[in-house]
Scaffold this motif. Structure first.
Motif, PDB file in Angstrom:
ATOM      1  N   ASP A   1       0.827  -1.204   0.000  1.00 30.63           N
ATOM      2  CA  ASP A   1       0.000   0.000   0.000  1.00 30.63           C
ATOM      3  C   ASP A   1       0.862   1.255   0.000  1.00 30.63           C
TER       4      ASP A   1
ATOM      5  N   ALA B   1       0.949   4.055  -2.928  1.00 33.26           N
ATOM      6  CA  ALA B   1       0.671   5.460  -2.635  1.00 33.26           C
ATOM      7  C   ALA B   1       1.812   6.346  -3.119  1.00 33.26           C
TER       8      ALA B   1
ATOM      9  N   THR C   1       1.639   6.606  -6.910  1.00 35.84           N
ATOM     10  CA  THR C   1       0.551   7.502  -7.306  1.00 35.84           C
ATOM     11  C   THR C   1       0.945   8.955  -7.110  1.00 35.84           C
ATOM     12  N   ALA C   2       1.569   9.251  -5.964  1.00 36.65           N
ATOM     13  CA  ALA C   2       2.014  10.614  -5.690  1.00 36.65           C
ATOM     14  C   ALA C   2       3.047  11.073  -6.712  1.00 36.65           C
TER      15      ALA C   2
END
Length: 232
Positions: free
Chosen positions: A17, A21, A24-25
């Motif tokens: 996860d 994340a 994605t950032a």
């Protein structure tokens, strides 16, 4: 005396996860930088013969008249008047090209559904759009804009059928998401996902956006940045 096993620290509990994340950032930041570059109008092509030379990657925006294409172009690029907006449906009657760098071009396609023009002219636009979709080899994806308040209508199905037949990758962008109740928006998204699930050229992710509030724009820019990375 047996001892209970200790739980792993929270930072190590879900490494996948955390990595997702972070990825994605990173994409969102790449998208921000990509669209922060100066954007310029390149050309307006009423016919296939007047299309500008192919350069870099192209992203096209399609949608019903008055769905908010011009507003989305302006919001994505941070330019208030890069694309003309109008309360008169069907005003955009050409393929409009905008470019920030040799690597990326945005194409605002003529709106469909309510064009106030003679039948012969509408047929000519349709021919140009079909020729563009089938012959533009640097066209990476078409973002089909759907009004969040209304969902996919039969006239939208026609353009999705055309894209499927032309084997052109497309994704659904929901516009005016701020005009839908927050509790209702997930149901709108689920309904759209259900309608495109079996379509061969459809990208499975739906992008809810608002040009007024800026909601979803970072994610959409990130999706374009990801496409560029894949193309490169």
């Amino acid at each position: 005396m047996s001892s209970q096993p200790k739980s792993p620290p929270a930072s190590a509990a879900a490494p996948d996860d955390a990595e997702a994340a972070a990825a994605t950032a990173a994409l969102i930041e790449q998208g921000r930088l990509l669209f922060a570059a100066p954007w310029d109008f390149i050309s307006a092509a009423p016919t296939i013969e007047t299309l500008p030379p192919m350069q870099g990657m192209e992203i096209a925006l399609a949608g019903r008249s008055n769905v908010g294409k011009s507003s989305l172009v302006n919001a994505l690029t941070g330019r208030k008047a890069l694309a003309r907006t109008s309360v008169t449906p069907g005003r955009t009657q050409e393929l409009i090209f905008f470019r920030a760098s040799p690597e990326l071009t945005l194409v605002d396609m003529p709106g469909y559904g309510f064009a106030k023009a003679p039948k012969e002219k509408v047929e000519a636009w349709t021919h140009t759009i079909r020729a563009y979709l089938r012959g533009r080899v640097n066209l990476a994806r078409v973002f089909v804009l759907i009004d969040s308040r209304h969902g996919i209508k039969p006239v939208d199905e026609e353009i999705l059928d055309l894209l499927d037949k032309a084997a052109v990758s497309y994704a659904i962008v929901l516009t005016k998401a701020d005009q839908v109740k927050p509790t209702a928006l997930p149901h709108v998204i689920a309904g759209v996902e259900d309608k495109i699930r079996k379509r061969p050229a459809a990208f499975p992710v739906v992008f809810p956006t608002s040009s007024n509030t800026g909601a979803g724009l970072a994610e959409l820019r990130g999706a374009v940045a990801r496409l560029m990375a894949e193309q490169g």
